[in-house]
Design a protein around this motif. Structure first.
Motif, PDB file in Angstrom:
ATOM      1  N   VAL A 104       0.871  -1.171   0.000  1.00  0.00           N
ATOM      2  CA  VAL A 104       0.000   0.000   0.000  1.00  0.00           C
ATOM      3  C   VAL A 104       0.908   1.221   0.000  1.00  0.00           C
ATOM      4  O   VAL A 104       1.749   1.374   0.887  1.00  0.00           O
ATOM      5  N   THR A 105       0.748   2.071  -0.993  1.00  0.00           N
ATOM      6  CA  THR A 105       1.550   3.285  -1.103  1.00  0.00           C
ATOM      7  C   THR A 105       0.604   4.475  -1.189  1.00  0.00           C
ATOM      8  O   THR A 105      -0.256   4.532  -2.076  1.00  0.00           O
ATOM      9  N   ILE A 106       0.776   5.390  -0.259  1.00  0.00           N
ATOM     10  CA  ILE A 106      -0.025   6.613  -0.236  1.00  0.00           C
ATOM     11  C   ILE A 106       0.950   7.771  -0.389  1.00  0.00           C
ATOM     12  O   ILE A 106       1.823   7.958   0.456  1.00  0.00           O
ATOM     13  N   GLY A 107       0.827   8.500  -1.478  1.00  0.00           N
ATOM     14  CA  GLY A 107       1.748   9.602  -1.737  1.00  0.00           C
ATOM     15  C   GLY A 107       2.791   9.209  -2.757  1.00  0.00           C
ATOM     16  O   GLY A 107       2.565   8.364  -3.615  1.00  0.00           O
ATOM     17  N   THR A 108       3.946   9.833  -2.646  1.00  0.00           N
ATOM     18  CA  THR A 108       5.041   9.605  -3.581  1.00  0.00           C
ATOM     19  C   THR A 108       6.199   8.935  -2.847  1.00  0.00           C
ATOM     20  O   THR A 108       6.214   8.906  -1.611  1.00  0.00           O
ATOM     21  N   PRO A 109       7.188   8.421  -3.565  1.00  0.00           N
ATOM     22  CA  PRO A 109       8.303   7.759  -2.881  1.00  0.00           C
ATOM     23  C   PRO A 109       9.003   8.629  -1.837  1.00  0.00           C
ATOM     24  O   PRO A 109       9.474   8.129  -0.829  1.00  0.00           O
ATOM     25  N   GLY A 110       9.056   9.925  -2.035  1.00  0.00           N
ATOM     26  CA  GLY A 110       9.742  10.795  -1.086  1.00  0.00           C
ATOM     27  C   GLY A 110       8.892  11.285   0.062  1.00  0.00           C
ATOM     28  O   GLY A 110       9.413  11.717   1.083  1.00  0.00           O
ATOM     29  N   ALA A 111       7.582  11.225  -0.067  1.00  0.00           N
ATOM     30  CA  ALA A 111       6.701  11.742   0.976  1.00  0.00           C
ATOM     31  C   ALA A 111       5.389  10.976   0.977  1.00  0.00           C
ATOM     32  O   ALA A 111       4.705  10.888  -0.036  1.00  0.00           O
ATOM     33  N   GLY A 112       5.070  10.401   2.120  1.00  0.00           N
ATOM     34  CA  GLY A 112       3.822   9.681   2.228  1.00  0.00           C
ATOM     35  C   GLY A 112       3.914   8.510   3.185  1.00  0.00           C
ATOM     36  O   GLY A 112       4.749   8.477   4.083  1.00  0.00           O
ATOM     37  N   ILE A 113       3.064   7.525   2.965  1.00  0.00           N
ATOM     38  CA  ILE A 113       2.964   6.331   3.800  1.00  0.00           C
ATOM     39  C   ILE A 113       3.101   5.120   2.898  1.00  0.00           C
ATOM     40  O   ILE A 113       2.516   5.073   1.819  1.00  0.00           O
ATOM     41  N   ASP A 114       3.865   4.147   3.375  1.00  0.00           N
ATOM     42  CA  ASP A 114       4.101   2.948   2.588  1.00  0.00           C
ATOM     43  C   ASP A 114       4.158   1.767   3.555  1.00  0.00           C
ATOM     44  O   ASP A 114       4.819   1.850   4.592  1.00  0.00           O
ATOM     45  N   PHE A 115       3.440   0.683   3.250  1.00  0.00           N
ATOM     46  CA  PHE A 115       3.511  -0.515   4.083  1.00  0.00           C
ATOM     47  C   PHE A 115       3.026  -1.718   3.273  1.00  0.00           C
ATOM     48  O   PHE A 115       2.468  -1.584   2.201  1.00  0.00           O
ATOM     49  N   ARG A 116       3.259  -2.884   3.841  1.00  0.00           N
ATOM     50  CA  ARG A 116       2.790  -4.136   3.265  1.00  0.00           C
ATOM     51  C   ARG A 116       1.743  -4.712   4.219  1.00  0.00           C
ATOM     52  O   ARG A 116       1.904  -4.638   5.435  1.00  0.00           O
ATOM     53  N   ALA A 117       0.663  -5.272   3.674  1.00  0.00           N
ATOM     54  CA  ALA A 117      -0.390  -5.897   4.476  1.00  0.00           C
ATOM     55  C   ALA A 117      -0.664  -7.292   3.929  1.00  0.00           C
ATOM     56  O   ALA A 117      -0.563  -7.521   2.718  1.00  0.00           O
ATOM     57  N   SER A 118      -1.027  -8.212   4.823  1.00  0.00           N
ATOM     58  CA  SER A 118      -1.319  -9.571   4.363  1.00  0.00           C
ATOM     59  C   SER A 118      -2.789  -9.764   4.024  1.00  0.00           C
ATOM     60  O   SER A 118      -3.149 -10.721   3.360  1.00  0.00           O
ATOM     61  N   ALA A 119      -3.662  -8.839   4.477  1.00  0.00           N
ATOM     62  CA  ALA A 119      -5.096  -8.966   4.203  1.00  0.00           C
ATOM     63  C   ALA A 119      -5.734  -7.585   4.116  1.00  0.00           C
ATOM     64  O   ALA A 119      -5.355  -6.665   4.844  1.00  0.00           O
ATOM     65  N   LEU A 120      -6.708  -7.460   3.213  1.00  0.00           N
ATOM     66  CA  LEU A 120      -7.464  -6.217   3.042  1.00  0.00           C
ATOM     67  C   LEU A 120      -8.950  -6.532   3.104  1.00  0.00           C
ATOM     68  O   LEU A 120      -9.417  -7.451   2.418  1.00  0.00           O
ATOM     69  N   SER A 121      -9.682  -5.752   3.899  1.00  0.00           N
ATOM     70  CA  SER A 121     -11.123  -5.955   4.030  1.00  0.00           C
ATOM     71  C   SER A 121     -11.825  -4.604   4.069  1.00  0.00           C
ATOM     72  O   SER A 121     -11.328  -3.661   4.690  1.00  0.00           O
ATOM     73  N   VAL A 122     -12.997  -4.536   3.452  1.00  0.00           N
ATOM     74  CA  VAL A 122     -13.808  -3.322   3.505  1.00  0.00           C
ATOM     75  C   VAL A 122     -14.794  -3.448   4.657  1.00  0.00           C
ATOM     76  O   VAL A 122     -15.434  -4.486   4.827  1.00  0.00           O
ATOM     77  N   THR A 123     -14.874  -2.392   5.463  1.00  0.00           N
ATOM     78  CA  THR A 123     -15.807  -2.376   6.597  1.00  0.00           C
ATOM     79  C   THR A 123     -16.518  -1.037   6.645  1.00  0.00           C
ATOM     80  O   THR A 123     -16.144  -0.090   5.979  1.00  0.00           O
ATOM     81  N   LYS A 124     -17.546  -0.966   7.466  1.00  0.00           N
ATOM     82  CA  LYS A 124     -18.238   0.286   7.803  1.00  0.00           C
ATOM     83  C   LYS A 124     -18.617   1.141   6.603  1.00  0.00           C
ATOM     84  O   LYS A 124     -18.218   2.292   6.491  1.00  0.00           O
TER      85      LYS A 124
END
Length: 134
Positions: A104-124
């Motif tokens: 999951v990458t939010i933003g650009t390589p120089g600024a933002g949030i980046d992580f790996r997740a093993s599961a994605l679910s939609v809620t609420k």
């Protein structure tokens, strides 16, 4: 992967899957919320979209709802990096899968949030009538 293919990575589409035959592309959704939960090692991302559901409930039509809100829970996070946050970064959300999960990458390589997740679910999932901004 195109921004319209993000639904392929979902373990659970939740109520959003009942509302849309084809989920709206992420570039048609606005990220308004990010929450990290260290207890579950997860991140919750909140989105809104003005793309009308293909299976809109009659009460939504009667109330003239024009915005759908949903939350994407990203579980079992690893490789988390936060390097700045703002409205510019929130406009760029990308998902990419590999043999270790979903990046999951939010933003650009120089600024933002980046992580790996093993599961994605939609809620609420919910709907409301949003006013147009002037």
């Amino acid at each position: 992967m195109s921004v319209s293919d993000w639904h392929r990575f979902l373990d659970d589409r939740g109520e959003l899957g009942d509302l849309y035959d084809s989920l709206p592309a992420l570039d048609l959704c606005d990220l308004f919320y990010v929450h990290f939960d260290e207890r579950d090692i997860s991140a919750t991302l909140g989105f809104t979209t003005s793309v009308p559901p293909s299976n809109m409930p009659s009460e939504w039509i009667e109330k003239e709802f024009n915005t759908t809100e949903f939350y994407l829970v990203c579980s079992n996070m690893t490789e988390t990096r936060v390097s700045g946050w703002g409205s510019v970064q929130a406009k760029q959300v990308k998902l990419a899968a590999d043999d270790r999960g979903v990046r999951v990458t939010i933003g650009t390589p120089g600024a933002g949030i980046d992580f790996r997740a093993s599961a994605l679910s939609v809620t609420k999932t919910r709907a409301y009538k949003a006013t147009s901004s002037l």
